[in-house]
Design an enzyme around this catalytic site. Structure first.
Site, mmCIF file in Angstrom:
data_model
loop_
_atom_site.group_PDB
_atom_site.id
_atom_site.type_symbol
_atom_site.label_atom_id
_atom_site.label_comp_id
_atom_site.label_asym_id
_atom_site.label_seq_id
_atom_site.Cartn_x
_atom_site.Cartn_y
_atom_site.Cartn_z
ATOM 1 N N LYS A 18 35.642 34.436 33.460
ATOM 2 C CA LYS A 18 34.435 35.086 32.934
ATOM 3 C C LYS A 18 33.691 34.143 31.994
ATOM 4 O O LYS A 18 32.468 34.060 32.025
ATOM 5 C CB LYS A 18 34.807 36.388 32.210
ATOM 6 C CG LYS A 18 35.524 37.411 33.076
ATOM 7 C CD LYS A 18 36.165 38.512 32.212
ATOM 8 C CE LYS A 18 37.211 39.298 32.979
ATOM 9 N NZ LYS A 18 38.067 40.118 32.085
ATOM 10 N N LYS A 63 41.582 38.274 24.289
ATOM 11 C CA LYS A 63 42.605 38.646 25.278
ATOM 12 C C LYS A 63 43.655 39.453 24.540
ATOM 13 O O LYS A 63 43.614 39.542 23.316
ATOM 14 C CB LYS A 63 43.238 37.403 25.910
ATOM 15 C CG LYS A 63 43.646 36.334 24.881
ATOM 16 C CD LYS A 63 44.242 35.094 25.525
ATOM 17 C CE LYS A 63 43.227 34.174 26.130
ATOM 18 N NZ LYS A 63 43.291 34.122 27.590
ATOM 19 N N ARG A 64 44.602 40.039 25.269
ATOM 20 C CA ARG A 64 45.667 40.740 24.573
ATOM 21 C C ARG A 64 46.411 39.797 23.633
ATOM 22 O O ARG A 64 46.520 38.600 23.896
ATOM 23 C CB ARG A 64 46.638 41.361 25.592
ATOM 24 C CG ARG A 64 46.090 42.583 26.270
ATOM 25 C CD ARG A 64 45.734 43.662 25.269
ATOM 26 N NE ARG A 64 46.932 44.170 24.615
ATOM 27 C CZ ARG A 64 47.548 45.301 24.978
ATOM 28 N NH1 ARG A 64 47.097 46.047 25.966
ATOM 29 N NH2 ARG A 64 48.631 45.684 24.330
ATOM 30 N N HIS A 117 52.868 39.435 39.132
ATOM 31 C CA HIS A 117 51.929 39.080 38.060
ATOM 32 C C HIS A 117 52.545 38.304 36.922
ATOM 33 O O HIS A 117 51.841 37.928 35.988
ATOM 34 C CB HIS A 117 51.290 40.338 37.480
ATOM 35 C CG HIS A 117 50.187 40.895 38.320
ATOM 36 N ND1 HIS A 117 48.883 40.493 38.196
ATOM 37 C CD2 HIS A 117 50.210 41.805 39.322
ATOM 38 C CE1 HIS A 117 48.129 41.147 39.066
ATOM 39 N NE2 HIS A 117 48.918 41.940 39.766
ATOM 40 N N LYS A 134 50.321 33.766 24.604
ATOM 41 C CA LYS A 134 48.897 33.408 24.666
ATOM 42 C C LYS A 134 48.478 32.545 23.472
ATOM 43 O O LYS A 134 47.403 31.964 23.450
ATOM 44 C CB LYS A 134 48.041 34.682 24.757
ATOM 45 C CG LYS A 134 48.174 35.402 26.109
ATOM 46 C CD LYS A 134 47.401 36.720 26.091
ATOM 47 C CE LYS A 134 47.530 37.530 27.374
ATOM 48 N NZ LYS A 134 46.702 37.032 28.487
ATOM 49 N N THR A 148 42.113 35.830 33.799
ATOM 50 C CA THR A 148 40.808 36.077 34.410
ATOM 51 C C THR A 148 39.710 35.948 33.362
ATOM 52 O O THR A 148 38.557 35.705 33.705
ATOM 53 C CB THR A 148 40.738 37.475 35.051
ATOM 54 O OG1 THR A 148 41.220 38.433 34.109
ATOM 55 C CG2 THR A 148 41.546 37.538 36.327
HETATM 56 C C1 LIG Z 1 39.245 39.930 31.533
HETATM 57 C C2 LIG Z 1 39.816 40.827 30.511
HETATM 58 C C3 LIG Z 1 41.147 40.668 30.105
HETATM 59 C C4 LIG Z 1 42.032 39.564 30.623
HETATM 60 O O1 LIG Z 1 41.845 38.422 29.808
HETATM 61 P P1 LIG Z 1 42.858 37.181 29.884
HETATM 62 O O2 LIG Z 1 42.202 36.175 28.996
HETATM 63 O O3 LIG Z 1 42.880 36.737 31.311
HETATM 64 O O4 LIG Z 1 44.156 37.634 29.370
HETATM 65 C C5 LIG Z 1 41.643 41.528 29.145
HETATM 66 N N1 LIG Z 1 40.886 42.497 28.598
HETATM 67 C C6 LIG Z 1 39.592 42.667 28.956
HETATM 68 C C7 LIG Z 1 38.802 43.750 28.312
HETATM 69 C C8 LIG Z 1 39.019 41.845 29.930
HETATM 70 O O5 LIG Z 1 37.743 42.047 30.285
#
Ligand SMILES: *Cc1c(COP(=O)(O)O)cnc(C)c1O
Length: 820
Positions: A659, A547-548, A359, A553, A655
């Protein structure tokens, strides 16, 4: 399609009975939380019938089973998702209305089971949904943390962590299964004894501490196929009930220690994302759930099969990152010490049963355990790893005679440490990356030596997300519109979305699409007003980064650009500027000081910008507290712009990007992770791409970095933004953001200043943002882009990802549960 049990009248009756039975109350007297429990028990009743039916079908059809082993499952709420997958959401919504109840309020009573940090845990949850929906027999294997991901509160602009006591009221969608409890052993020593009967050494583990692993099962419903799989998460209990009277002094001490071990081991999820903390308790957690899961899988197999050497025909263990990779040594141990096999037979089975997903390539995330710790905690497992390592080094020597550099780089044990990724690659039969670019970087850079030695193991599986949660449940308006246009098949076949492309120039359809977006923006604006007390204008561009929080990032790049825009508007009040709302949501690891400072910076900038009357509300900045799956669903639906701005090469896949795309938000991003494939699907003209390529970044890194000073010295607008970090513009304490400033410019910053190329990419980012504004001003052009993003997102369903895992790695059999 609707199950009999969900006939409205029967449903209502059952809810009322459950309220009475559980709380001795009438519906009118019950709280919303109690009604949530009652509704959930009614739903669980139906699920349990299907669960039993699935079990029967599996017993009859004897399919191969995948065990998805993951330290994290970021499930999100179960009630709404189960109703969607049972095809009963509309029916139940109406039934609740007739009882005077709002389904959204009832759903809001459910705690988010947040047994994960971010993308890795959410991926595991999407995979379970897709496995069940595609009729595959699968178990999720994990840990039942008493406290999941912490709740984030923002106080005075700072992140404050509060415990997430998600089990406080009891969780209706879990089932304790004490009959499947297993013992897990820690510490002690290994005694070797000659076994004259079998003519081999016997290894006897003694003097250990034991913990009882007790599984809790959560049902995973497939979409409209009656399949119910299982997420099995393990709780820890003391082996014997601790009884003060019945112990002598020696036992007393040991009993207390065992009790403590059981209490602490599953207490809390480590809140680190892409970072290895190296804590002893973490290794205990890993071994705890891996050992229990493997024991359970072997016991289940042996119930109906008598030849353990054919285990691989019916069982595969997928290891989600290196966290569960101790599995390969534990499986060797069980096969040899419990099942009596010799090394070669055990090795043959293990290397056919285990597969590994990588990952990340970031060095701080790579798991390495000190030999001292590992061998003390898991003496027998460590012995086995030593032997795997010894044999592997012989192989290296055979292939590369005299090349000690190879041994140094590839050994499993080296320099006093056990390298978990190397263990997984050597003992697994498959190594996959999670997006095309990421897999290429693995093969050509990070894992080059392994790729050259065993190329057949390497493959790519680009991540995906489930449309059942992130469209059907999260964005019902758009889901209904899509169904209206192309029928309902997209729910289980997302490639159908490409049929929407014919509407790309249909003005009426575009208008409908944007009206839905607007309504979703109003829904989010309401959420923000309720939770932040900030009013945002749904007519403004909703530019979202959730995101985190991590330096790679680059939330910092985003907020520095906001400051830059603010300066521009202040300097040129007459300037043509389309109103923007910059929305952030991010948890920072509790111990990641700089990440937490970036949250503080975002909130300080928000304070200044949102309260500056002179900019006429053209700019707003919002930090949404406690980003998690439940509010994520609302956020994605409302986004105009998807910020995916990681330093190229650092985000393995992402991911969140998928979305957003599914919900019609064009990507503003770097050519990193799955962004590359998103752009390929939707076309470069329907995304906003900027920044250095991963090749350029890697090249700089291999040559000692780049010089951010040059940019600082030659670009006065960037210099102004940086000066504002330390001149009191956003905090009267001029030292408040000194560390952030230094991270970008100070030569002493480790490993070098501006490691993530924020200044290096700044101008390119600002230009891309300008293109966003221009595109948005052209309403028709924007609507077309947005619609095409949804229409081209079909590839990014986790159904596609799972089918690829099945075809290339797992080779599972489809099962039939629902008879037609
Ligand atoms: C999809 C998702 C993530 C991952 O987000 P990235 O932008 O790919 O880092 C993290 N937290 C939650 C709650 C998510 O639904």
């Amino acid at each position: 399609m609707i199950d009999k049990q969900f006939e409205k009248e029967e449903f209502k009756k059952s809810v009322k009975e459950n309220v009475k039975f559980l709380y001795r109350k009438t519906l009118e007297e019950a709280t919303q939380e109690q009604i949530f429990q009652a509704v959930s028990y009614t739903v669980k009743d139906v699920i349990i019938d299907n669960w039993l039916k699935s079990q029967k079908a599996y017993e009859k059809q004897d399919p191969k089973i995948v065990y998805y082993m993951s330290m994290e499952f970021l499930m999100g709420r179960a009630l709404g998702n189960n109703l969607i997958n049972l095809g009963a959401y509309g029916e139940v919504k109406e039934a609740l209305e007739e009882l005077g109840l709002d389904i959204n309020c009832i759903e809001d009573q459910e705690p988010d089971p947040a047994l994960g940090n971010g993308g890795l845990g959410r991926l595991a949850a999407c995979f379970l949904d897709s496995l069940a929906t595609l009729n595959y027999c699968a178990y999720g294997c994990g840990i039942r943390y008493r406290y999941g991901m912490f709740k984030q509160e923002i106080r005075d602009g700072y992140q404050v962590e509060a415990p997430d006591n998600w089990l406080k009221n009891g969780y209706p969608f879990e089932l304790r299964r004490p009959e499947y409890a297993k013992e897990v052993h820690f510490g002690g020593y290994v005694r070797v004894e000659w076994d004259p009967v079998n003519n081999q050494n016997k290894f006897i583990h003694e003097g250990y501490q034991a913990v009882k692993a007790v599984p809790y099962d959560m049902p995973i419903t497939g979409y409209n196929n009656d399949v119910v799989n299982t997420l099995r998460i393990w709780d820890a209990e003391p082996i014997v009930d601790f009884n003060l009277d019945s112990f002598d002094k020696g036992d007393y001490h040991n009993a207390v220690e065992q009790e403590n071990l059981a209490r602490t081991i599953v207490e809390v999820l480590y809140p680190n994302d892409n970072h290895m903390a190296g804590k002893e308790l973490r290794l205990k957690q890993q071994y705890f759930f891996v050992s229990a899961s493997l024991q359970a899988a072997i016991a289940k197999y042996k119930k109906t099969h008598d030849d353990i050497t054919k285990l691989h025909e019916k069982v595969v263990f997928q290891m989600n990152d290196t966290h569960p990779t101790v599995a390969v040594a534990e499986l060797m141990r069980l096969l040899m010490d419990q099942e009596g096999l010799g090394w070669d037979q055990a090795w043959d089975i293990t290397t056919k049963c285990c597969a590994y997903t990588n990952h990340t390539i970031m060095s701080e995330a790579l798991e390495k355990w000190p030999i001292e710790l590992f061998s003390r905690l898991l003496p027998r497992v460590y012995q086995i790893i030593e032997e795997i390592n010894r044999r592997f080094i012989l192989e290296i020597q055979q292939k590369y005679p005299g090349n000690f550099e190879k041994i140094k780089k590839m050994a499993i044990i080296y320099d006093g440490q056990v390298k978990m990724a190397h263990l997984a690659i050597v003992a697994g039969y498959s190594v996959n990356g999670v997006a095309r670019l990421h897999t290429e970087i693995l093969k050509n850079q990070e894992l080059k030596d392994f790729y050259e030695m065993m190329p057949e193991k390497f493959n790519n599986k680009t991540n995906g997300i489930t449309q059942r949660r992130f469209l059907a449940h999260g964005n019902p308006l758009l889901a209904d519109w899509v169904t209206d246009k192309i029928g309902p098949d997209w729910i289980t076949d997302l490639s159908q979305l490409s049929k929407l492309k014919v509407y790309a120039d249909d003005e009426k359809a575009l208008q409908e699409f944007m009206t839905i977006k607007f309504k979703n923006k109003e829904r989010l604006a309401k959420y923000i007003l309720e939770h932040n007390g900030v009013e945002v204008d749904p007519h403004s561009i909703f530019d979202i980064q959730v995101k985190r929080l991590h330096e790679y990032k680059r939330q910092l790049l985003n907020i520095l650009h906001v400051i830059y825009l603010y300066n521009q508007i202040k300097a040129h009040p007459e300037m043509d500027f389309y109103p923007r709302t910059f929305i952030f949501g991010a948890k920072a690891s509790a111990a990641y000081a700089r990440a937490k400072k970036i949250i503080k910076l975002i909130n300080c900038v928000a304070d200044v910008v949102n309260n500056d009357a002179s900019i006429n509300g053209k700019l707003k900045v919002v930090f949404i507290e406690n980003y998690r799956v439940s509010n994520a669903e609302i956020i994605f639906a409302a986004a105009d712009v998807s910020e995916q701005i990681s330093t190229a090469s650092k985000e393995a896949s992402g991911t969140g990007n998928m979305k957003f795309m599914l919900n019609g938000a064009p990507t503003l991003g770097t050519m990193d992770g799955a962004n590359v494939e998103i752009v390929q699907e939707v076309g470069e003209e329907n995304a906003f791409i900027f920044g250095m390529s991963s090749d350029q970044i890697i090249n700089y890194e291999n040559n000692g970095g780049y010089d951010p000073d040059f940019i600082y010295n030659t670009d006065p607008e960037i210099r102004q933004v940086l000066m504002q970090l330390i001149n009191g513009t956003f905090s009267s304490d001029t030292e408040m953001f000194r560390d952030i400033y230094n991270s970008l410019l100070d030569k002493r910053n480790m490993p070098r200043p501006d490691q993530y190329f924020i200044l290096g990419d700044f101008r390119s980012y600002a230009e891309a943002q300008k293109r966003v504004e221009e595109a948005y001003k052209d309403e028709k052009r924007w609507a077309k882009m947005a619609l095409l993003n949804t229409a081209c997102s079909g590839k990014f369903t986790s159904d596609r990802t799972i089918q690829e895992y099945v075809d290339d790695i797992w080779h599972l059999d489809k099962v039939v549960v629902k008879e037609n």
